[in-house]
Structure formats: structure tokens, C-alpha cells
Design a protein around this motif. Structure first.
Motif, PDB file in Angstrom:
ATOM      1  N   ARG A   3      42.690  20.720   7.935  1.00 20.48           N
ATOM      2  CA  ARG A   3      42.340  20.733   9.359  1.00 20.48           C
ATOM      3  C   ARG A   3      40.983  20.071   9.520  1.00 20.48           C
ATOM      4  O   ARG A   3      40.066  20.301   8.761  1.00 20.48           O
ATOM      5  N   GLY A   4      40.875  19.264  10.526  1.00 21.42           N
ATOM      6  CA  GLY A   4      39.597  18.630  10.829  1.00 21.42           C
ATOM      7  C   GLY A   4      39.063  19.157  12.130  1.00 21.42           C
ATOM      8  O   GLY A   4      39.481  20.179  12.622  1.00 21.42           O
ATOM      9  N   VAL A   5      38.135  18.419  12.668  1.00 21.96           N
ATOM     10  CA  VAL A   5      37.535  18.834  13.938  1.00 21.96           C
ATOM     11  C   VAL A   5      38.400  18.364  15.081  1.00 21.96           C
ATOM     12  O   VAL A   5      38.913  17.258  15.071  1.00 21.96           O
ATOM     13  N   ASN A   6      38.594  19.220  16.045  1.00 22.78           N
ATOM     14  CA  ASN A   6      39.397  18.863  17.222  1.00 22.78           C
ATOM     15  C   ASN A   6      38.715  17.712  17.943  1.00 22.78           C
ATOM     16  O   ASN A   6      37.559  17.796  18.306  1.00 22.78           O
ATOM     17  N   VAL A  84      52.562  34.166  19.256  1.00 24.56           N
ATOM     18  CA  VAL A  84      51.879  33.482  18.164  1.00 24.56           C
ATOM     19  C   VAL A  84      52.545  33.806  16.838  1.00 24.56           C
ATOM     20  O   VAL A  84      52.768  32.930  15.996  1.00 24.56           O
ATOM     21  N   ALA A  85      52.866  35.068  16.627  1.00 26.87           N
ATOM     22  CA  ALA A  85      53.502  35.466  15.369  1.00 26.87           C
ATOM     23  C   ALA A  85      54.852  34.789  15.197  1.00 26.87           C
ATOM     24  O   ALA A  85      55.204  34.320  14.112  1.00 26.87           O
ATOM     25  N   HIS A  86      55.626  34.713  16.283  1.00 28.50           N
ATOM     26  CA  HIS A  86      56.938  34.062  16.234  1.00 28.50           C
ATOM     27  C   HIS A  86      56.791  32.589  15.910  1.00 28.50           C
ATOM     28  O   HIS A  86      57.529  32.028  15.092  1.00 28.50           O
ATOM     29  N   ASP A  87      55.801  31.930  16.541  1.00 28.26           N
ATOM     30  CA  ASP A  87      55.571  30.505  16.330  1.00 28.26           C
ATOM     31  C   ASP A  87      55.150  30.238  14.891  1.00 28.26           C
ATOM     32  O   ASP A  87      55.646  29.324  14.238  1.00 28.26           O
ATOM     33  N   ASP A  88      54.212  31.044  14.372  1.00 28.37           N
ATOM     34  CA  ASP A  88      53.759  30.865  13.000  1.00 28.37           C
ATOM     35  C   ASP A  88      54.900  31.089  12.006  1.00 28.37           C
ATOM     36  O   ASP A  88      55.014  30.391  11.004  1.00 28.37           O
ATOM     37  N   HIS A  89      55.741  32.064  12.286  1.00 27.04           N
ATOM     38  CA  HIS A  89      56.878  32.335  11.398  1.00 27.04           C
ATOM     39  C   HIS A  89      57.828  31.142  11.356  1.00 27.04           C
ATOM     40  O   HIS A  89      58.332  30.764  10.281  1.00 27.04           O
ATOM     41  N   ALA A  90      58.058  30.527  12.531  1.00 27.41           N
ATOM     42  CA  ALA A  90      58.941  29.361  12.594  1.00 27.41           C
ATOM     43  C   ALA A  90      58.380  28.210  11.771  1.00 27.41           C
ATOM     44  O   ALA A  90      59.117  27.516  11.056  1.00 27.41           O
ATOM     45  N   TYR A 125      52.849  21.366  15.090  1.00 29.47           N
ATOM     46  CA  TYR A 125      53.725  21.748  13.982  1.00 29.47           C
ATOM     47  C   TYR A 125      52.979  21.859  12.648  1.00 29.47           C
ATOM     48  O   TYR A 125      53.609  22.024  11.600  1.00 29.47           O
ATOM     49  N   ASP A 126      51.642  21.787  12.701  1.00 26.19           N
ATOM     50  CA  ASP A 126      50.829  21.922  11.485  1.00 26.19           C
ATOM     51  C   ASP A 126      51.267  20.953  10.399  1.00 26.19           C
ATOM     52  O   ASP A 126      51.356  21.311   9.216  1.00 26.19           O
ATOM     53  N   ILE A 127      51.567  19.740  10.790  1.00 26.53           N
ATOM     54  CA  ILE A 127      51.939  18.705   9.822  1.00 26.53           C
ATOM     55  C   ILE A 127      50.670  17.957   9.428  1.00 26.53           C
ATOM     56  O   ILE A 127      50.095  17.236  10.243  1.00 26.53           O
ATOM     57  N   PRO A 128      50.201  18.109   8.202  1.00 26.28           N
ATOM     58  CA  PRO A 128      49.001  17.384   7.784  1.00 26.28           C
ATOM     59  C   PRO A 128      49.254  15.877   7.816  1.00 26.28           C
ATOM     60  O   PRO A 128      50.329  15.412   7.445  1.00 26.28           O
ATOM     61  N   TYR A 129      48.270  15.137   8.266  1.00 23.09           N
ATOM     62  CA  TYR A 129      48.427  13.686   8.340  1.00 23.09           C
ATOM     63  C   TYR A 129      47.081  13.008   8.148  1.00 23.09           C
ATOM     64  O   TYR A 129      46.033  13.582   8.444  1.00 23.09           O
ATOM     65  N   LYS A 130      47.156  11.814   7.645  1.00 30.14           N
ATOM     66  CA  LYS A 130      45.956  10.994   7.481  1.00 30.14           C
ATOM     67  C   LYS A 130      45.863  10.029   8.654  1.00 30.14           C
ATOM     68  O   LYS A 130      46.883   9.572   9.179  1.00 30.14           O
ATOM     69  N   ILE A 131      44.647   9.724   9.042  1.00 27.63           N
ATOM     70  CA  ILE A 131      44.411   8.795  10.139  1.00 27.63           C
ATOM     71  C   ILE A 131      43.793   7.509   9.599  1.00 27.63           C
ATOM     72  O   ILE A 131      42.854   7.549   8.801  1.00 27.63           O
ATOM     73  N   VAL A 132      44.339   6.384  10.034  1.00 32.45           N
ATOM     74  CA  VAL A 132      43.721   5.082   9.789  1.00 32.45           C
ATOM     75  C   VAL A 132      43.338   4.515  11.149  1.00 32.45           C
ATOM     76  O   VAL A 132      44.216   4.233  11.979  1.00 32.45           O
ATOM     77  N   GLN A 320      45.173  26.624  22.500  1.00 27.77           N
ATOM     78  CA  GLN A 320      45.384  27.640  21.479  1.00 27.77           C
ATOM     79  C   GLN A 320      46.697  27.426  20.741  1.00 27.77           C
ATOM     80  O   GLN A 320      46.781  27.634  19.529  1.00 27.77           O
ATOM     81  N   ALA A 321      47.726  27.013  21.463  1.00 28.33           N
ATOM     82  CA  ALA A 321      49.036  26.800  20.836  1.00 28.33           C
ATOM     83  C   ALA A 321      49.022  25.609  19.878  1.00 28.33           C
ATOM     84  O   ALA A 321      49.602  25.661  18.787  1.00 28.33           O
ATOM     85  N   VAL A 322      48.373  24.535  20.288  1.00 25.33           N
ATOM     86  CA  VAL A 322      48.339  23.316  19.467  1.00 25.33           C
ATOM     87  C   VAL A 322      47.370  23.473  18.319  1.00 25.33           C
ATOM     88  O   VAL A 322      47.621  23.038  17.194  1.00 25.33           O
TER      89      VAL A 322
END
Length: 330
Positions: A3-6, A84-90, A125-132, A320-322
Motif C-alpha cells: 500500500r502506498g500513499v493515497n 466491512v467484514a463481509h467485503d474483506d471476507h470476499a 479489490y486490494d490488487i497490488p500493482y506497479k505504476i509506470v 473508506q470502502a476503496v
């Protein structure tokens, strides 16, 4: 999870399909023969804008080098615990099943709203990604691709282009049964591209101070050289201030702020009292609206929008959701 800075980003894709008309260029004009007008001229969504040669010539009172540089640069309340709990579980389930992409690289302009739409999806979706970060002048970072617009995403080596198509393909990988043609969600995703974005540029560049504020964000966050940053802030802001007046006329906007406030209220009305359009969790329409608004949230236009409309509560819920940005610089 990385996670980086928003990030605070800026948007202006609204002016893309407009400049062919504003500059007197027919839709069939060959793109390669024309300098790109806006910073977002190569954002991958339906149409493109181009700066007329006459507009470039107007810059030559300063110097040919500035005119050339500018022509290139300017193209350039919280959620409930249960939800939040339901979303994290998914999300944990998706990770456990191995359907989340593992190697994602986003080629972007930091200021491009449609790049930010993709980022909102990846972050949610908490998908880690690199930025160019792509330099809008030479675009050397995407010379490897035949596609010369952003966003470009590579997923485990596979190239994907166009923000909506990228999102659709990624979602289908994770949720094969997801109905992308659900009427309400599809209608409001289209509303983002066909209406919301068109009221943004006249607001972002409404006054000279606001235009300068916007280009200050652009030049301090984008991949610019020192000279490009210097010329873009002042020459680019001046151009866009003037162009925004033509965009007002094209879209029959008499009061910029009233149009922005009206769009915000229209979105809130669409929620019909729901936390999100997607009910307890954001759907693709929520993410699209949030993605294109996030860049202006801390500009004067965005501050005014939150202060004078009902959208603030939904926006805070979306933040908060994102969550924070899941990216790291490549």
C-alpha cells in the motif's frame, strides 16, 4: 499487501471529445499530423482532442521552444462493521482461490481521470500493482506498445487497454458470472463518461487562479522535466482557461458550478437512500464516479462541490470502502 500513499490527482478527460469541434478539426483528421491539445489527449476512452496549429502559433510570442513544449505537455460516517467484514471476507476468498492477478503494471498519467478510474477498481479489490508514469511528451515508457494511449495495463504479461474494458476483463476473471449488463449499473457507468466528465473542465479551469491551481497539481505529480513543468503551469493554464469558455458554450453550460452541483445531486438522487448504488458495497458505477471525482476532491471545484451538495457523505463512504492506494512505483 503493498500500500502506498493515497494520491491526489487531477482530471480533465472531459475536454477530449470536445477539441475536435473547438479547434475546427474534423473527426476524420489524422491524429499523427496534429499536436495533442490536452494533457489527457491520450487517455484511452472514445474520442481525442487536438490543439489546432493556430493555437500553437499563438504561443510563439514567447519562443518556439515553449510553443513546442506546451503543445506536448498540455496534451498531456463510516461503513458498518458487518459490511466491512463481509467485503474483506470476499476479497480474502478471491485471494485464496488464486483468481486475483499477481503481476499488474499500470502505465498512466498521474493526472488522467480514466487512469484513476482503473486505480479505484484495483484499490477496492486490494490488487497490488506497479505504476509506470508516462512522460506525455515523448511517451518513451510505452514505446514497446502499438497502443499509444493511457491507461495501459499489463496483467501477468497480457496487455489490456481502455479503462472500462480493463475493468470488465479483470472483473470477469475474478467473478465469471458477474452481469456487466445490469441495467442500472451500466446506465450510470455510461453517465460518467457521457455527462459527468463534461461538466468538470469548465469548473477546473473556471478562473485563472483555479487553472493555475490545477496545473500546479499536474506538473508536480506528473512525469515532467523542469522546463516542461515550468512552461506547462503558466502557458498550459492560460490555454485551458480560454478553452474552458468554449466548452461551456459547446455543452450549453451557463453556470459552471450549477452544472457541477447538479451532476453531484443527480448522482445522490440515483442512490435512492442507499449507501452505494451497489447497495451495501460499491459496484462498478460507484467506482467509476469516485475514480473520476477523486482527482478534483482537493481542488477548489471539488471542495465547493462537497460543501454545496449532498455528495460528501457518499464520497467519504467510498474513501473508506476503496481504501489507500495499493500501488508502488515501478
Amino acid at each position: 499487501m503493498m500500500r502506498g500513499v493515497n494520491r491526489v490527482v487531477f482530471l480533465g478527460r472531459a475536454i477530449r471529445s470536445d477539441f475536435a469541434t473547438v479547434s475546427g478539426i474534423s473527426s476524420g483528421a489524422t491524429h499523427q499530423q496534429l499536436p495533442q491539445f490536452t494533457l489527457y489527449g491520450t487517455c484511452s476512452n472514445p474520442s481525442s482532442h487536438w490543439l489546432s496549429q493556430k493555437a500553437v502559433d499563438h504561443l510563439r510570442f514567447s519562443s518556439p521552444s515553449i510553443a513546442h513544449s506546451v503543445a506536448g505537455i498540455v496534451r498531456y460516517s463510516s461503513a458498518s462493521a458487518t459490511s466491512v467484514a463481509h467485503d474483506d471476507h470476499a476479497k480474502e476468498t478471491l485471494r485464496a482461490e488464486g483468481v486475483l492477478p499477481k503481476d499488474v503494471v499500470l502505465y498512466q498519467y498521474e493526472a488522467c481521470p480514466f487512469c484513476n478510474k482503473v486505480k479505484a477498481f484495483l484499490d477496492f479489490y486490494d490488487i497490488p500493482y506497479k505504476i509506470v508514469e508516462v512522460n506525455p511528451i515523448n511517451k518513451k515508457e510505452i514505446k514497446w506498445s502499438d497502443y499509444k494511449k493511457v491507461p495501459i495495463v499489463t496483467v501477468d504479461g497480457e496487455q489490456m487497454v481502455d479503462s472500462s474494458d480493463i475493468i470488465d476483463k479483470l472483473l470477469k476473471r475474478m467473478h465469471p458470472d458477474y452481469d456487466l449488463n445490469a441495467d442500472e449499473e451500466k446506465r450510470w457507468r455510461g453517465w460518467v463518461d457521457n455527462h459527468l466528465v463534461h461538466v468538470l473542465s469548465p469548473n477546473i479551469y473556471r478562473t485563472v487562479p483555479e487553472a493555475l491551481e490545477s496545473f500546479d497539481y499536474i506538473t508536480t505529480r506528473g512525469n515532467f522535466s523542469f522546463f516542461e513543468r515550468l512552461t506547462a503551469k503558466y502557458s498550459g493554464a492560460a490555454i485551458m482557461y480560454l478553452v474552458s469558455k468554449k466548452l461551456k458554450k459547446k455543452h450549453n453550460i451557463t453556470d459552471e458550478r450549477a452544472a457541477l452541483y447538479g451532476a453531484a445531486e443527480q448522482w445522490v438522487d440515483a442512490l435512492k437512500g442507499r449507501k452505494f448504488l451497489g447497495e451495501s458495497n460499491p459496484n462498478l458505477a460507484d467506482l467509476a464516479v469516485f475514480g473520476v471525482l477523486r482527482p478534483i476532491r482537493h481542488l477548489k471545484s471539488g471542495r465547493d462541490m462537497v460543501e454545496h451538495t449532498r455528495i460528501g457523505r457518499w464520497y467519504s463512504e467510498m474513501e473508506q470502502a476503496v481504501g489507500q492506494c495499493s500501488s508502488i512505483d515501478a
